[in-house]
Motif scaffolding. Structure first.
Motif, PDB file in Angstrom:
ATOM      1  N   ALA A  18     -62.291 -42.208  33.494  1.00 42.19           N
ATOM      2  CA  ALA A  18     -63.616 -42.539  32.697  1.00 42.19           C
ATOM      3  C   ALA A  18     -63.416 -41.803  32.236  1.00 42.19           C
ATOM      4  O   ALA A  18     -64.426 -42.558  31.018  1.00 42.19           O
ATOM      5  N   ALA A  19     -64.186 -41.039  32.232  1.00 46.79           N
ATOM      6  CA  ALA A  19     -64.306 -39.728  31.079  1.00 46.79           C
ATOM      7  C   ALA A  19     -63.325 -39.661  29.627  1.00 46.79           C
ATOM      8  O   ALA A  19     -64.387 -40.264  28.808  1.00 46.79           O
ATOM      9  N   GLY A  20     -62.746 -40.403  30.491  1.00 49.15           N
ATOM     10  CA  GLY A  20     -61.885 -40.095  28.696  1.00 49.15           C
ATOM     11  C   GLY A  20     -62.048 -41.422  27.695  1.00 49.15           C
ATOM     12  O   GLY A  20     -61.636 -41.527  26.834  1.00 49.15           O
ATOM     13  N   HIS A  21     -62.529 -42.301  28.628  1.00 52.41           N
ATOM     14  CA  HIS A  21     -62.710 -44.156  27.931  1.00 52.41           C
ATOM     15  C   HIS A  21     -63.455 -44.256  27.285  1.00 52.41           C
ATOM     16  O   HIS A  21     -63.892 -44.612  26.098  1.00 52.41           O
ATOM     17  N   LEU A  22     -64.581 -42.944  28.175  1.00 48.41           N
ATOM     18  CA  LEU A  22     -66.233 -43.442  27.772  1.00 48.41           C
ATOM     19  C   LEU A  22     -65.964 -42.062  26.290  1.00 48.41           C
ATOM     20  O   LEU A  22     -67.311 -42.127  25.899  1.00 48.41           O
ATOM     21  N   VAL A  78     -53.799 -60.110  32.314  1.00 44.91           N
ATOM     22  CA  VAL A  78     -55.209 -60.949  31.372  1.00 44.91           C
ATOM     23  C   VAL A  78     -55.458 -60.687  29.953  1.00 44.91           C
ATOM     24  O   VAL A  78     -55.249 -61.039  28.469  1.00 44.91           O
ATOM     25  N   LEU A  79     -55.765 -58.810  30.159  1.00 45.28           N
ATOM     26  CA  LEU A  79     -56.793 -58.673  29.347  1.00 45.28           C
ATOM     27  C   LEU A  79     -55.420 -58.057  27.898  1.00 45.28           C
ATOM     28  O   LEU A  79     -55.718 -58.816  26.436  1.00 45.28           O
ATOM     29  N   LEU A  80     -54.308 -58.912  28.420  1.00 45.59           N
ATOM     30  CA  LEU A  80     -52.547 -58.278  27.121  1.00 45.59           C
ATOM     31  C   LEU A  80     -53.125 -59.757  26.157  1.00 45.59           C
ATOM     32  O   LEU A  80     -52.994 -59.777  25.664  1.00 45.59           O
ATOM     33  N   VAL A  81     -52.885 -60.281  27.467  1.00 44.86           N
ATOM     34  CA  VAL A  81     -53.433 -61.619  26.926  1.00 44.86           C
ATOM     35  C   VAL A  81     -55.000 -62.124  25.854  1.00 44.86           C
ATOM     36  O   VAL A  81     -54.591 -62.694  25.291  1.00 44.86           O
ATOM     37  N   SER A 251     -56.943 -50.050  34.335  1.00 42.82           N
ATOM     38  CA  SER A 251     -56.332 -50.726  33.888  1.00 42.82           C
ATOM     39  C   SER A 251     -56.916 -51.592  32.446  1.00 42.82           C
ATOM     40  O   SER A 251     -55.951 -51.086  31.598  1.00 42.82           O
ATOM     41  N   GLU A 252     -57.978 -52.046  32.829  1.00 46.85           N
ATOM     42  CA  GLU A 252     -58.150 -52.241  31.719  1.00 46.85           C
ATOM     43  C   GLU A 252     -57.991 -51.086  30.514  1.00 46.85           C
ATOM     44  O   GLU A 252     -58.724 -51.105  29.602  1.00 46.85           O
ATOM     45  N   TRP A 253     -58.652 -49.622  31.102  1.00 48.69           N
ATOM     46  CA  TRP A 253     -58.707 -48.206  30.188  1.00 48.69           C
ATOM     47  C   TRP A 253     -57.105 -48.212  29.626  1.00 48.69           C
ATOM     48  O   TRP A 253     -56.866 -47.592  28.405  1.00 48.69           O
TER      49      TRP A 253
END
Length: 385
Positions: A18-22, A78-81, A251-253
């Motif tokens: 989470a920290a890496g993403h934010l 779904v995110l890739l779509v 998964s989104e990250w």
């Protein structure tokens, strides 16, 4: 110490991801942290599902594990779509199918076979699973052949894809009705049947002789004193929901780092989707299926591995086609036409898996053969650019 270590790793990797993403850390570091987080969260998900399986029975438990285990795969897809990365979606679906049939099933048979030598499960269920896998291959093979041999326009391809997707979803829902309702006893695992028989015998004061074996090959007294689940029914369901939500985030990250990771290491989208994304996304099935096999619950292991592949090919892939259709956008609708190498990989996986499980008996060498085929496919995919 072991009980403390797992929650610490779970929470720690999730927090770091989470920290890496934010904070927008280095993309490669973000990818590694997200992948590790998915693996630990999926392990948590698998443990919660295994606990639920204790209350629901092996077949329903295996179905739940396959369903929630595919949550990461579905969310990633779904995110890739949404990003229009249809080729990577198809590659990840291919990787998920062959990963479950070869890697997950292979590791389960290998680990369980080393401990129990010969393990048995329901023969009719093995036959039905094999038939459904062949239907999945046909559904992918026929549109590809028609596209390559006839001049079909884009709109016609989209229409064909939606029709085939609808048929597959209907077939999968009918399979759930058949396997979990109308023919539940017919497809029940031998271990569950023997446990039920033992319970009936105990109720009638007719106990099996000491040291006698049940239909599953385990001693009767071992069946009677089955391992208790880690959590209560309510807590297991709660943890299942929490783990699924955590999987959605990581998964989104993970998806956000894929493009940079692929370019930086010179990998093809086909390899990244079919093996990297698939292995990480299927971590729940990996852990749960192997643990169940080592507890001589091979029926549940096969249900997780094969059931997950069936769910991907007969439900998740068709659903993604409808998702892309309703999302619209510049990328259009994702079709059901997979590449030749993807179809060949799926067909080979179905053929070898069906030939191994059709007799309802497994051993460690059969598991090793499945792993060997997976490695062969992995090397082949890596060489494609």
């Amino acid at each position: 110490m072991k009980k403390l270590l797992s929650p610490i790793l779970l929470i720690g990797t999730f927090a770091l991801s989470a920290a890496g993403h934010l904070l927008h850390w280095n993309s490669t570091l973000e990818f590694v942290l997200s992948a590790l987080s998915v693996i630990f969260v999926a392990g948590f998900l698998g443990r919660a599902t295994e606990s639920v399986a204790h209350y629901a029975g092996q077949r329903l438990g295996g179905f739940l594990n396959a369903t929630f285990g595919n949550a990461a795969e579905l969310i990633i897809a779904v995110l890739l779509v949404k990003e229009g990365l249809f080729d990577m979606v198809k590659a990840s679906l291919t990787g998920s199918i062959i990963g479950n049939l070869l890697l997950v099933l292979g590791l389960s048979l290998f680990a369980g076979g080393l401990k129990f030598k010969i393990q048995r499960f329901n023969v009719p269920l093995a036959g039905m699973n094999g038939s459904l896998m062949i239907v999945a291959v046909i559904a992918l093979f026929v549109p590809a052949v028609f596209l390559n041999t006839h001049s079909i326009e884009g709109l016609q391809i989209d229409t064909l894809s939606l029709i085939v997707a609808g048929i597959l979803i209907a077939a999968y829902l009918a399979w759930l009705l058949f396997s979990l309702v109308t023919h539940k006893e017919y497809l029940a695992d031998p271990a569950e049947l023997s446990a039920a028989s033992a319970g009936a015998a105990a109720a009638g004061s007719v106990l099996p002789a000491d040291g006698a074996e049940t239909a599953s090959g385990a001693p009767a007294h071992a069946e009677e004193h089955a391992e208790e689940p880690a959590w209560s029914k309510g807590r297991s369901i709660l943890y299942l929901v929490i783990a699924t939500v955590m999987v959605a985030f990581v998964s989104e990250w993970l998806v956000g780092t894929l493009e940079t990771f692929t370019v930086q290491f010179g990998l093809s989208e086909l390899f990244v989707g079919a093996f990297v994304v698939a292995i990480v996304g299927n971590a729940a099935e990996h852990s749960a299926a192997i643990m169940l096999a080592m507890k001589n619950k091979i029926g549940a292991s096969v249900e997780i591995a094969v059931g997950s592949s069936l769910q991907i090919s007969l439900f998740v892939a068709p659903v993604l086609i409808f998702v892309s259709f309703f999302m619209g956008g510049l990328s259009g609708t994702m079709d059901i036409v997979f590449s030749t190498i993807e179809i060949v990989a799926i067909a080979v996986s179905v053929f070898v898996a069906k030939s191994i499980i059709q007799d309802g008996e497994t051993n460690w060498y059969e598991g090793l053969l499945l792993i060997a085929v997976y490695i062969i496919l992995g090397v082949s995919f890596y060489m494609v650019h």
